[in-house]
Scaffold this motif. Sequence first.
Motif, PDB file in Angstrom:
ATOM      1  N   HIS A  45      -5.674   4.678  -1.410  1.00  0.00           N
ATOM      2  CA  HIS A  45      -6.639   3.627  -1.291  1.00  0.00           C
ATOM      3  C   HIS A  45      -6.232   2.489  -0.242  1.00  0.00           C
ATOM      4  O   HIS A  45      -5.395   2.239   0.147  1.00  0.00           O
ATOM      5  CB  HIS A  45      -6.691   2.870  -2.814  1.00  0.00           C
ATOM      6  N   ARG A  90       7.071  -4.493  -3.066  1.00  0.00           N
ATOM      7  CA  ARG A  90       7.255  -4.200  -4.581  1.00  0.00           C
ATOM      8  C   ARG A  90       8.207  -5.258  -5.204  1.00  0.00           C
ATOM      9  O   ARG A  90       8.150  -5.365  -6.661  1.00  0.00           O
ATOM     10  CB  ARG A  90       8.067  -2.817  -4.656  1.00  0.00           C
ATOM     11  N   ASP A  98       4.700  -8.124 -13.080  1.00  0.00           N
ATOM     12  CA  ASP A  98       3.042  -8.358 -13.036  1.00  0.00           C
ATOM     13  C   ASP A  98       2.933  -8.398 -11.298  1.00  0.00           C
ATOM     14  O   ASP A  98       4.233  -8.376 -10.727  1.00  0.00           O
ATOM     15  CB  ASP A  98       2.869  -9.698 -13.718  1.00  0.00           C
ATOM     16  N   CYS A  99       1.889  -8.549 -11.063  1.00  0.00           N
ATOM     17  CA  CYS A  99       1.372  -8.779  -9.683  1.00  0.00           C
ATOM     18  C   CYS A  99       1.189 -10.325  -9.680  1.00  0.00           C
ATOM     19  O   CYS A  99       0.589 -11.027 -10.253  1.00  0.00           O
ATOM     20  CB  CYS A  99       0.134  -7.896  -9.138  1.00  0.00           C
ATOM     21  N   ALA A 129       3.985  -6.556  -6.231  1.00  0.00           N
ATOM     22  CA  ALA A 129       3.339  -5.798  -7.322  1.00  0.00           C
ATOM     23  C   ALA A 129       4.297  -4.543  -7.503  1.00  0.00           C
ATOM     24  O   ALA A 129       4.755  -4.017  -6.457  1.00  0.00           O
ATOM     25  CB  ALA A 129       2.125  -5.546  -7.302  1.00  0.00           C
ATOM     26  N   ARG A 131       2.993  -1.619  -7.621  1.00  0.00           N
ATOM     27  CA  ARG A 131       2.090  -0.862  -6.907  1.00  0.00           C
ATOM     28  C   ARG A 131       1.647  -1.684  -5.519  1.00  0.00           C
ATOM     29  O   ARG A 131       0.908  -2.535  -5.845  1.00  0.00           O
ATOM     30  CB  ARG A 131       1.063  -0.136  -7.676  1.00  0.00           C
ATOM     31  N   ARG A 132       2.218  -1.152  -4.428  1.00  0.00           N
ATOM     32  CA  ARG A 132       1.843  -2.155  -3.337  1.00  0.00           C
ATOM     33  C   ARG A 132       0.199  -2.177  -3.189  1.00  0.00           C
ATOM     34  O   ARG A 132      -0.147  -3.208  -2.561  1.00  0.00           O
ATOM     35  CB  ARG A 132       2.498  -1.762  -2.019  1.00  0.00           C
ATOM     36  N   ASP A 134      -2.024  -2.713  -5.308  1.00  0.00           N
ATOM     37  CA  ASP A 134      -2.284  -3.866  -6.055  1.00  0.00           C
ATOM     38  C   ASP A 134      -2.096  -4.889  -5.544  1.00  0.00           C
ATOM     39  O   ASP A 134      -2.837  -6.065  -5.506  1.00  0.00           O
ATOM     40  CB  ASP A 134      -1.717  -3.594  -7.478  1.00  0.00           C
ATOM     41  N   ARG A 137      -4.612  -5.951  -2.735  1.00  0.00           N
ATOM     42  CA  ARG A 137      -5.774  -6.209  -3.131  1.00  0.00           C
ATOM     43  C   ARG A 137      -5.682  -7.670  -3.587  1.00  0.00           C
ATOM     44  O   ARG A 137      -6.826  -8.359  -3.331  1.00  0.00           O
ATOM     45  CB  ARG A 137      -6.350  -5.256  -3.981  1.00  0.00           C
ATOM     46  N   ALA A 138      -4.434  -8.009  -4.204  1.00  0.00           N
ATOM     47  CA  ALA A 138      -4.559  -9.511  -4.729  1.00  0.00           C
ATOM     48  C   ALA A 138      -4.455 -10.523  -3.448  1.00  0.00           C
ATOM     49  O   ALA A 138      -4.892 -11.419  -3.461  1.00  0.00           O
ATOM     50  CB  ALA A 138      -3.206  -9.323  -5.826  1.00  0.00           C
TER      51      ALA A 138
END
Length: 333
Positions: A45, A90, A98-99, A129, A131-132, A134, A137-138
């Motif tokens: 993604h 990470r 959490d992120c 996060a 998952r990188r 995530d 996107r944040a």
Amino acid sequence: MRDALLRAWTRRGALAWLLWPVSLVFGVLSAARRALYRTGLFKTHRAGAHLPVVVVVGNVVAGGAGKTPVVMALVRHWQARGLVVGVISRGYGRQTTDCREVQSDSLASEVGDEPALIRRATDAPVFVARRRVDAARALLAAYPATQVIVSDDGLQHYALRRDIEICVFDDRGVGNGFLLPAGPLREHWPRPVDLVLHSGAHPAFAGFTSKRALADFAIRQDGTRLPLAQLQGQSLLAVAAIARPEGFFSMLRERGLTLTHTVALPDHYDFDSWMPAPDKGYTLICTEKDALKLWRGHPAALAVPLQFAPEPAFLAAVDALLDAKLSSPHTAT
């Protein structure tokens, strides 16, 4: 066991050969996972529809190779060019899952010591996060003008599509050339990457080089500086919880400092239960990364920053790759 493995990873001795069959299994699983992403059965993604450009700074060797100084050098370099840069990680070693965004006063236990250091040293937005993708996107949601996202580690995190890959090596090179656990390799080398950068003084093979040295000052908890020259002749207790603490101790000695005692701890050590020997008049000195955790219990500790400078040819090469990506925005998938 950790020290025995590190020694075994430098040569193909008895322990390495004993673990070699296990490394074959690891290699099959690693190759299968990468193939699943390559064929599209596992999805990758993008962080955004057109920008940012994602630059992964990682390695193929376990145990740290100097990625974080490279990340900070690149962030500062691109900030000086006027680009809007963010960082994702990470957050290895943090106690949260959490992120979240790393703040200037975030505890290393909440965000990880390296993300906390990057935020403090560059003032760039940093998100962590599990998952990188995530985290990316944040970051982009909070800072939509971001042009470049630098991932601290994540060369094997294929879920995040990347535009540029930089592989960092220290003086160990690929060690004995075996995969984990018989050797230090997370995946087979060589493997395609855009650039190879050596963080040590004695590169094991071809690639761009860099210079690293301690700053000529130490930092107090309040941010004020103390020239290292003023510490000459003092009795120092040096502590380091990094991949190769002896390198830090050697650089201190090269600056003419007297290390009365040294303490080497595992990388990312939390220092919550650590206490120095009873007061013998030592001045406590440490790395900048360790200070973020050590200051909680030992506010008088002095941190010595590492000054890292990739060779100009590396910066020119990575700029050329980045500019090409910025001039031809991608489409998200």
